[in-house]
Design a protein around this motif. Structure first.
Motif, PDB file in Angstrom:
ATOM      1  N   GLN A 167       5.667  10.907  -2.181  1.00 39.58           N
ATOM      2  CA  GLN A 167       5.141  10.309  -0.700  1.00 39.58           C
ATOM      3  C   GLN A 167       3.842  11.197  -0.626  1.00 39.58           C
ATOM      4  O   GLN A 167       4.054  12.088   0.504  1.00 39.58           O
ATOM      5  N   LEU A 168       2.662  10.941  -1.238  1.00 36.28           N
ATOM      6  CA  LEU A 168       1.617  11.762  -1.036  1.00 36.28           C
ATOM      7  C   LEU A 168       0.386  10.736  -0.833  1.00 36.28           C
ATOM      8  O   LEU A 168       0.616   9.523  -1.440  1.00 36.28           O
ATOM      9  N   ASP A 169      -0.767  11.198  -0.418  1.00 36.26           N
ATOM     10  CA  ASP A 169      -1.995  10.365  -0.672  1.00 36.26           C
ATOM     11  C   ASP A 169      -2.258  10.223  -2.069  1.00 36.26           C
ATOM     12  O   ASP A 169      -2.008  11.257  -2.793  1.00 36.26           O
ATOM     13  N   TYR A 170      -2.915   9.090  -2.368  1.00 41.27           N
ATOM     14  CA  TYR A 170      -3.247   9.040  -3.624  1.00 41.27           C
ATOM     15  C   TYR A 170      -4.068   9.859  -4.559  1.00 41.27           C
ATOM     16  O   TYR A 170      -3.952  10.171  -5.621  1.00 41.27           O
ATOM     17  N   ALA A 171      -4.865  10.616  -3.684  1.00 41.46           N
ATOM     18  CA  ALA A 171      -5.818  11.610  -4.462  1.00 41.46           C
ATOM     19  C   ALA A 171      -4.914  12.950  -4.798  1.00 41.46           C
ATOM     20  O   ALA A 171      -5.452  13.238  -5.955  1.00 41.46           O
ATOM     21  N   ALA A 172      -4.160  13.002  -4.031  1.00 40.62           N
ATOM     22  CA  ALA A 172      -3.077  14.356  -4.822  1.00 40.62           C
ATOM     23  C   ALA A 172      -2.356  14.007  -5.743  1.00 40.62           C
ATOM     24  O   ALA A 172      -2.042  14.658  -6.523  1.00 40.62           O
ATOM     25  N   ILE A 173      -1.957  12.580  -5.840  1.00 36.44           N
ATOM     26  CA  ILE A 173      -1.294  12.162  -6.955  1.00 36.44           C
ATOM     27  C   ILE A 173      -1.976  12.289  -8.120  1.00 36.44           C
ATOM     28  O   ILE A 173      -1.639  12.633  -9.385  1.00 36.44           O
ATOM     29  N   LEU A 174      -3.257  11.678  -8.105  1.00 39.41           N
ATOM     30  CA  LEU A 174      -4.294  11.817  -9.175  1.00 39.41           C
ATOM     31  C   LEU A 174      -4.513  13.249  -9.749  1.00 39.41           C
ATOM     32  O   LEU A 174      -4.490  13.402 -10.744  1.00 39.41           O
ATOM     33  N   ARG A 175      -4.787  14.122  -8.690  1.00 40.79           N
ATOM     34  CA  ARG A 175      -4.932  15.801  -8.993  1.00 40.79           C
ATOM     35  C   ARG A 175      -3.670  16.051  -9.855  1.00 40.79           C
ATOM     36  O   ARG A 175      -3.785  16.888 -10.919  1.00 40.79           O
ATOM     37  N   ARG A 176      -2.627  15.917  -9.055  1.00 44.06           N
ATOM     38  CA  ARG A 176      -1.178  16.413  -9.665  1.00 44.06           C
ATOM     39  C   ARG A 176      -0.804  16.087 -10.838  1.00 44.06           C
ATOM     40  O   ARG A 176      -0.369  16.874 -11.692  1.00 44.06           O
ATOM     41  N   TYR A 177      -1.022  14.832 -11.340  1.00 42.95           N
ATOM     42  CA  TYR A 177      -0.465  14.441 -12.431  1.00 42.95           C
ATOM     43  C   TYR A 177      -1.551  13.957 -13.644  1.00 42.95           C
ATOM     44  O   TYR A 177      -1.036  13.372 -14.686  1.00 42.95           O
ATOM     45  N   ASP A 178      -2.517  14.300 -13.252  1.00 48.84           N
ATOM     46  CA  ASP A 178      -3.790  13.867 -14.269  1.00 48.84           C
ATOM     47  C   ASP A 178      -3.485  14.631 -15.731  1.00 48.84           C
ATOM     48  O   ASP A 178      -3.321  15.919 -15.670  1.00 48.84           O
ATOM     49  N   ALA A 179      -3.630  14.203 -16.640  1.00 46.12           N
ATOM     50  CA  ALA A 179      -3.614  14.655 -18.021  1.00 46.12           C
ATOM     51  C   ALA A 179      -4.173  13.717 -19.080  1.00 46.12           C
ATOM     52  O   ALA A 179      -4.202  12.651 -19.003  1.00 46.12           O
ATOM     53  N   GLU A 181      -2.667  12.576 -21.725  1.00 42.47           N
ATOM     54  CA  GLU A 181      -1.636  11.734 -22.060  1.00 42.47           C
ATOM     55  C   GLU A 181      -1.098  10.767 -20.955  1.00 42.47           C
ATOM     56  O   GLU A 181       0.084  10.160 -20.953  1.00 42.47           O
ATOM     57  N   THR A 182      -1.763  10.714 -19.743  1.00 35.80           N
ATOM     58  CA  THR A 182      -1.302  10.207 -18.626  1.00 35.80           C
ATOM     59  C   THR A 182      -2.044   8.924 -18.245  1.00 35.80           C
ATOM     60  O   THR A 182      -3.175   8.536 -18.771  1.00 35.80           O
ATOM     61  N   LEU A 183      -1.285   7.732 -18.121  1.00 45.92           N
ATOM     62  CA  LEU A 183      -1.789   6.368 -17.805  1.00 45.92           C
ATOM     63  C   LEU A 183      -1.519   6.304 -16.217  1.00 45.92           C
ATOM     64  O   LEU A 183      -0.064   6.131 -15.899  1.00 45.92           O
ATOM     65  N   PHE A 184      -2.566   5.909 -15.577  1.00 41.73           N
ATOM     66  CA  PHE A 184      -2.085   5.599 -14.021  1.00 41.73           C
ATOM     67  C   PHE A 184      -2.431   3.936 -13.819  1.00 41.73           C
ATOM     68  O   PHE A 184      -3.233   3.362 -14.417  1.00 41.73           O
ATOM     69  N   TYR A 185      -1.482   3.448 -13.376  1.00 41.30           N
ATOM     70  CA  TYR A 185      -1.745   1.885 -12.875  1.00 41.30           C
ATOM     71  C   TYR A 185      -1.742   2.002 -11.259  1.00 41.30           C
ATOM     72  O   TYR A 185      -1.072   2.629 -10.471  1.00 41.30           O
ATOM     73  N   LEU A 186      -2.941   1.440 -10.943  1.00 41.33           N
ATOM     74  CA  LEU A 186      -3.458   1.503  -9.409  1.00 41.33           C
ATOM     75  C   LEU A 186      -3.437   0.028  -8.995  1.00 41.33           C
ATOM     76  O   LEU A 186      -3.971  -0.849  -9.371  1.00 41.33           O
ATOM     77  N   ASP A 187      -2.816  -0.039  -7.706  1.00 42.53           N
ATOM     78  CA  ASP A 187      -2.834  -1.351  -6.964  1.00 42.53           C
ATOM     79  C   ASP A 187      -2.817  -0.994  -5.617  1.00 42.53           C
ATOM     80  O   ASP A 187      -2.074  -1.340  -4.846  1.00 42.53           O
ATOM     81  N   PRO A 188      -4.444  -0.401  -5.212  1.00 43.76           N
ATOM     82  CA  PRO A 188      -4.615  -0.220  -3.813  1.00 43.76           C
ATOM     83  C   PRO A 188      -4.620  -1.344  -3.117  1.00 43.76           C
ATOM     84  O   PRO A 188      -4.682  -2.465  -3.414  1.00 43.76           O
ATOM     85  N   PRO A 189      -4.630  -0.923  -1.764  1.00 45.51           N
ATOM     86  CA  PRO A 189      -4.902  -2.109  -0.720  1.00 45.51           C
ATOM     87  C   PRO A 189      -6.163  -2.967  -1.101  1.00 45.51           C
ATOM     88  O   PRO A 189      -7.184  -2.414  -1.230  1.00 45.51           O
ATOM     89  N   LEU A 212     -11.546   8.552 -10.128  1.00 40.91           N
ATOM     90  CA  LEU A 212     -11.207   8.069 -11.461  1.00 40.91           C
ATOM     91  C   LEU A 212     -12.077   8.203 -12.433  1.00 40.91           C
ATOM     92  O   LEU A 212     -11.898   8.300 -13.827  1.00 40.91           O
ATOM     93  N   ALA A 213     -13.392   8.347 -12.291  1.00 42.92           N
ATOM     94  CA  ALA A 213     -14.581   8.878 -13.087  1.00 42.92           C
ATOM     95  C   ALA A 213     -14.290  10.157 -13.723  1.00 42.92           C
ATOM     96  O   ALA A 213     -14.860  10.489 -14.898  1.00 42.92           O
ATOM     97  N   GLY A 214     -13.467  10.925 -12.940  1.00 38.48           N
ATOM     98  CA  GLY A 214     -13.451  12.664 -13.499  1.00 38.48           C
ATOM     99  C   GLY A 214     -12.104  12.459 -14.150  1.00 38.48           C
ATOM    100  O   GLY A 214     -11.902  13.884 -14.462  1.00 38.48           O
ATOM    101  N   ILE A 215     -11.068  11.743 -14.249  1.00 29.81           N
ATOM    102  CA  ILE A 215      -9.812  12.236 -14.656  1.00 29.81           C
ATOM    103  C   ILE A 215      -9.854  12.175 -16.265  1.00 29.81           C
ATOM    104  O   ILE A 215     -10.533  11.636 -17.023  1.00 29.81           O
ATOM    105  N   ALA A 216      -8.804  13.021 -16.738  1.00 27.40           N
ATOM    106  CA  ALA A 216      -8.713  13.153 -18.158  1.00 27.40           C
ATOM    107  C   ALA A 216      -8.144  12.103 -18.800  1.00 27.40           C
ATOM    108  O   ALA A 216      -8.104  11.491 -20.080  1.00 27.40           O
ATOM    109  N   GLY A 217      -7.007  11.299 -18.149  1.00 28.53           N
ATOM    110  CA  GLY A 217      -6.356  10.420 -18.528  1.00 28.53           C
ATOM    111  C   GLY A 217      -7.013   8.784 -18.442  1.00 28.53           C
ATOM    112  O   GLY A 217      -8.161   8.807 -18.240  1.00 28.53           O
ATOM    113  N   ASP A 218      -6.152   7.749 -18.729  1.00 32.33           N
ATOM    114  CA  ASP A 218      -6.585   6.643 -18.577  1.00 32.33           C
ATOM    115  C   ASP A 218      -6.045   5.838 -17.272  1.00 32.33           C
ATOM    116  O   ASP A 218      -5.008   6.330 -16.643  1.00 32.33           O
TER     117      ASP A 218
END
Length: 265
Positions: A167-179, A181-189, A212-218
């Motif tokens: 239960q975090l802000d999306y930015a914290a999730i992107l930073r914490r779990y980016d790698a 081998e990670t795939l993010f699926y995003l459905d923002p408001p 998103l432009a700076g993440i290592a994952g997809d």
């Protein structure tokens, strides 16, 4: 090639504003066909895409800033039977809906809060989380039926057994779990819509695009088609898709949505 496990798709246990029922098949096919070891949803809502996927990778993370959403998933996973017991005796009626609306979630136990949230989401018009009104449709039975819900809630409880719930802000999730081998699926408001209960203005879309432009994952993102969205995410691959927006049992409205990706592999 990262290993994945076949899982049985399950249904979300309640409607949620911006749910992806009409795009789910297409999105899930894209996600399941994309090689990844970690799957992360920063805006999970009621899991309209997460629960309909047919493949599970090594690690899964779901996140929503809403305390009600995160609490519901945690309670269903850990306290399925007490949750069911607490729901027994509730029926779909306007008086009970209004009574539940007046309750302060902060004054309830976690289980009581989860039951309240599910009850209201099942009965609220259009799946709104703010500004709820009692939703009924002529010729359609009650959407809150404990006997019918039991199977869906049991399937949800089992599906969540190995899932990390945040239960975090999306930015914290992107930073914490980016790698890589990670795939993010995003459905923002969706831009220009209301009822999510969070502020997501023009600057927030541009902030999200920069991150998103700076993440290592997809990433794969679904969102409505507006000039602001196209401008903010112009650097990525954008695909137009036709779908239908429906509210309750009303006739659908044909719209164009966007699937945005940075796929590099």
């Amino acid at each position: 090639m990262y290993p994945t496990i076949s899982v049985a798709p399950t249904r979300p246990v309640a409607a949620y504003l911006g749910g992806k029922r009409n795009l789910a098949k297409r999105l899930c096919a894209i996600i399941d066909g994309h090689e990844h070891r970690n799957y992360v949803e920063p805006f999970v809502g009621m899991g309209g895409i997460f629960l309909r996927r047919s493949r599970r990778p090594t690690a899964e993370v779901i996140n929503d800033l809403s305390g009600d959403v995160a609490n519901l998933f945690r309670v269903v996973r850990r306290h399925y039977q007490p949750f069911i017991d607490e729901m027994d005796g509730l029926h779909a009626c306007r008086a009970e809906f209004d009574r539940q609306m007046q309750l302060d979630p902060a004054a309830l136990t976690d289980i009581e809060r989860a039951v309240r949230f599910l009850y209201l989401q099942r009965l609220a018009f259009g799946g709104k989380v703010h500004g709820r009104t009692f939703g009924v449709s002529r010729g359609v039975g009650s959407r809150f039926n404990v006997a019918r819900l039991r199977a869906d809630l049991r399937a949800l409880s089992q599906r969540l057994e190995s899932v990390i719930i945040e239960q975090l802000d999306y930015a914290a999730i992107l930073r914490r779990y980016d790698a890589r081998e990670t795939l993010f699926y995003l459905d923002p408001p969706y831009e220009g819509t209301e009822g999510y209960g969070i502020e997501f203005g023009p600057d927030e879309y541009r902030r999200l695009a920069e991150m998103l432009a700076g993440i290592a994952g997809d990433f794969i993102m679904s969102i409505n088609d507006t000039p602001l969205v196209r401008e903010a995410f112009a650097r990525f691959a954008i695909e137009e898709v036709s779908t239908t927006w429906t509210v309750a049992q009303t006739a659908g409205k044909k719209v164009t949505e966007l699937i945005i990706r940075n796929r590099r592999r």
